[in-house]
Design a protein around this motif. Sequence first.
Motif, PDB file in Angstrom:
ATOM      1  N   UNK A  25      34.440  20.942  35.603  1.00 60.31           N
ATOM      2  CA  UNK A  25      34.883  21.655  36.444  1.00 60.31           C
ATOM      3  C   UNK A  25      34.204  23.612  36.465  1.00 60.31           C
ATOM      4  N   UNK A  26      32.814  23.336  35.513  1.00 60.57           N
ATOM      5  CA  UNK A  26      32.377  24.598  35.087  1.00 60.57           C
ATOM      6  C   UNK A  26      32.430  25.478  34.354  1.00 60.57           C
ATOM      7  N   UNK A  27      33.930  25.493  34.234  1.00 62.92           N
ATOM      8  CA  UNK A  27      34.942  26.611  33.796  1.00 62.92           C
ATOM      9  C   UNK A  27      35.560  27.517  34.343  1.00 62.92           C
ATOM     10  N   UNK A  28      35.342  26.976  35.205  1.00 61.74           N
ATOM     11  CA  UNK A  28      36.018  28.855  36.786  1.00 61.74           C
ATOM     12  C   UNK A  28      37.315  27.869  37.030  1.00 61.74           C
ATOM     13  N   UNK A  29      38.588  27.692  36.559  1.00 65.33           N
ATOM     14  CA  UNK A  29      39.361  27.719  37.000  1.00 65.33           C
ATOM     15  C   UNK A  29      39.811  28.337  37.943  1.00 65.33           C
ATOM     16  N   UNK A  30      40.277  29.381  37.832  1.00 67.93           N
ATOM     17  CA  UNK A  30      40.307  29.967  39.453  1.00 67.93           C
ATOM     18  C   UNK A  30      39.833  29.380  41.055  1.00 67.93           C
ATOM     19  N   UNK A  40      50.423  26.778  51.608  1.00 62.59           N
ATOM     20  CA  UNK A  40      50.143  28.166  51.549  1.00 62.59           C
ATOM     21  C   UNK A  40      48.678  28.488  50.579  1.00 62.59           C
ATOM     22  N   UNK A  41      47.448  28.726  49.954  1.00 57.54           N
ATOM     23  CA  UNK A  41      47.928  28.783  48.602  1.00 57.54           C
ATOM     24  C   UNK A  41      48.047  30.536  48.584  1.00 57.54           C
ATOM     25  N   UNK A  42      48.736  30.096  46.460  1.00 54.94           N
ATOM     26  CA  UNK A  42      49.356  31.523  46.061  1.00 54.94           C
ATOM     27  C   UNK A  42      48.928  31.640  44.778  1.00 54.94           C
ATOM     28  N   UNK A  43      48.732  32.624  44.702  1.00 52.60           N
ATOM     29  CA  UNK A  43      48.846  32.897  42.998  1.00 52.60           C
ATOM     30  C   UNK A  43      49.377  32.336  42.078  1.00 52.60           C
ATOM     31  N   UNK A  44      49.105  32.413  40.673  1.00 48.47           N
ATOM     32  CA  UNK A  44      49.517  31.796  39.598  1.00 48.47           C
ATOM     33  C   UNK A  44      50.798  31.671  39.501  1.00 48.47           C
ATOM     34  N   UNK A  45      51.933  32.011  38.872  1.00 50.97           N
ATOM     35  CA  UNK A  45      53.198  32.407  38.415  1.00 50.97           C
ATOM     36  C   UNK A  45      52.394  33.834  37.191  1.00 50.97           C
ATOM     37  N   UNK A  46      52.703  35.018  37.798  1.00 52.21           N
ATOM     38  CA  UNK A  46      52.450  36.539  36.560  1.00 52.21           C
ATOM     39  C   UNK A  46      53.082  36.286  35.270  1.00 52.21           C
ATOM     40  N   UNK A  55      56.359  49.096  37.868  1.00 52.47           N
ATOM     41  CA  UNK A  55      56.720  49.248  39.434  1.00 52.47           C
ATOM     42  C   UNK A  55      56.520  47.930  40.255  1.00 52.47           C
ATOM     43  N   UNK A  56      54.480  47.888  40.169  1.00 54.19           N
ATOM     44  CA  UNK A  56      54.161  47.535  40.811  1.00 54.19           C
ATOM     45  C   UNK A  56      53.940  46.138  41.188  1.00 54.19           C
ATOM     46  N   UNK A  57      53.962  45.634  39.526  1.00 56.68           N
ATOM     47  CA  UNK A  57      53.606  44.441  38.833  1.00 56.68           C
ATOM     48  C   UNK A  57      52.540  43.813  39.380  1.00 56.68           C
ATOM     49  N   UNK A  58      52.674  43.018  39.331  1.00 54.75           N
ATOM     50  CA  UNK A  58      51.537  41.840  39.408  1.00 54.75           C
ATOM     51  C   UNK A  58      51.004  41.099  40.873  1.00 54.75           C
ATOM     52  N   UNK A  59      49.698  41.647  41.506  1.00 54.75           N
ATOM     53  CA  UNK A  59      49.708  41.630  42.799  1.00 54.75           C
ATOM     54  C   UNK A  59      47.642  41.224  42.141  1.00 54.75           C
ATOM     55  N   UNK A  60      47.433  39.492  41.886  1.00 49.76           N
ATOM     56  CA  UNK A  60      46.077  39.125  41.452  1.00 49.76           C
ATOM     57  C   UNK A  60      45.114  39.026  43.017  1.00 49.76           C
ATOM     58  N   UNK A  61      45.685  39.036  44.254  1.00 48.26           N
ATOM     59  CA  UNK A  61      44.789  38.954  44.500  1.00 48.26           C
ATOM     60  C   UNK A  61      44.605  40.126  46.058  1.00 48.26           C
ATOM     61  N   UNK A  62      45.177  41.281  45.243  1.00 45.95           N
ATOM     62  CA  UNK A  62      45.205  42.106  46.439  1.00 45.95           C
ATOM     63  C   UNK A  62      45.354  42.485  47.541  1.00 45.95           C
ATOM     64  N   UNK A  70      55.480  36.358  46.426  1.00 43.20           N
ATOM     65  CA  UNK A  70      54.415  36.118  47.060  1.00 43.20           C
ATOM     66  C   UNK A  70      54.872  34.331  46.860  1.00 43.20           C
ATOM     67  N   UNK A  71      54.647  33.994  45.814  1.00 42.26           N
ATOM     68  CA  UNK A  71      54.974  32.824  45.803  1.00 42.26           C
ATOM     69  C   UNK A  71      56.966  31.914  45.978  1.00 42.26           C
ATOM     70  N   UNK A  72      57.377  32.981  46.519  1.00 40.39           N
ATOM     71  CA  UNK A  72      59.106  32.760  46.923  1.00 40.39           C
ATOM     72  C   UNK A  72      58.751  32.729  47.509  1.00 40.39           C
ATOM     73  N   UNK A  73      57.824  33.767  48.499  1.00 39.26           N
ATOM     74  CA  UNK A  73      58.066  33.943  50.016  1.00 39.26           C
ATOM     75  C   UNK A  73      57.525  32.226  50.596  1.00 39.26           C
ATOM     76  N   UNK A  74      56.684  31.445  49.772  1.00 36.63           N
ATOM     77  CA  UNK A  74      55.569  30.292  50.675  1.00 36.63           C
ATOM     78  C   UNK A  74      56.560  29.742  50.474  1.00 36.63           C
ATOM     79  N   UNK A  75      57.213  28.837  49.067  1.00 40.22           N
ATOM     80  CA  UNK A  75      59.108  28.427  49.016  1.00 40.22           C
ATOM     81  C   UNK A  75      59.817  28.284  50.464  1.00 40.22           C
TER      82      UNK A  75
END
Length: 158
Positions: A25-30, A40-46, A55-62, A70-75
């Motif tokens: 896969x060329x090494x770029x798993x993202x 729904x496309x979701x980010x990985x579990x942080x 307080x802000x936590x992780x928001x990898x997709x900005x 976000x994962x909870x909401x998609x679920x």
Amino acid sequence: MACKRASSFWRVVTLTSAMLLSACGGGDKSVTSALVINGIAVPPEPDKALNQATVAGVDSNGNGVRDDVERLIATQFGTSAPIYAQAMTHAKTLGEALASPSQEASQRHIDVLRCITESKRLSDLKSVTLATLDTATRRTAYALAFAGAVITDEGCSR
């Protein structure tokens, strides 16, 4: 004849290399391994420690919503586009009010809640609020951001 064998050898090496690289896969798993919940496309579990460090936590997709929330909401809401959108807006405005507290940020969140009159919907969104307030620091930020706030349906256009 020696030229033909050498040419065949390099053709086999080239084809084998191409197959191995494409299998990797060329090494770029993202890019190659999208995570999907309820379509729904979701980010990985942080990482939990990293996610709880601020307080802000992780928001990898900005997108303004913490990855775990976000994962909870998609679920929980991913099968209904309108409810999913409302839950994402709820999470985004709540997160903004906690991470960048101001009267304006708190008011934006209150405005999101103002017109929700269905008790079931409010109850469902409570799970998003509880997931957002999963640390003592976040609960303190919530208490400070919404101290004295009153939510009414005044100004709600239905």
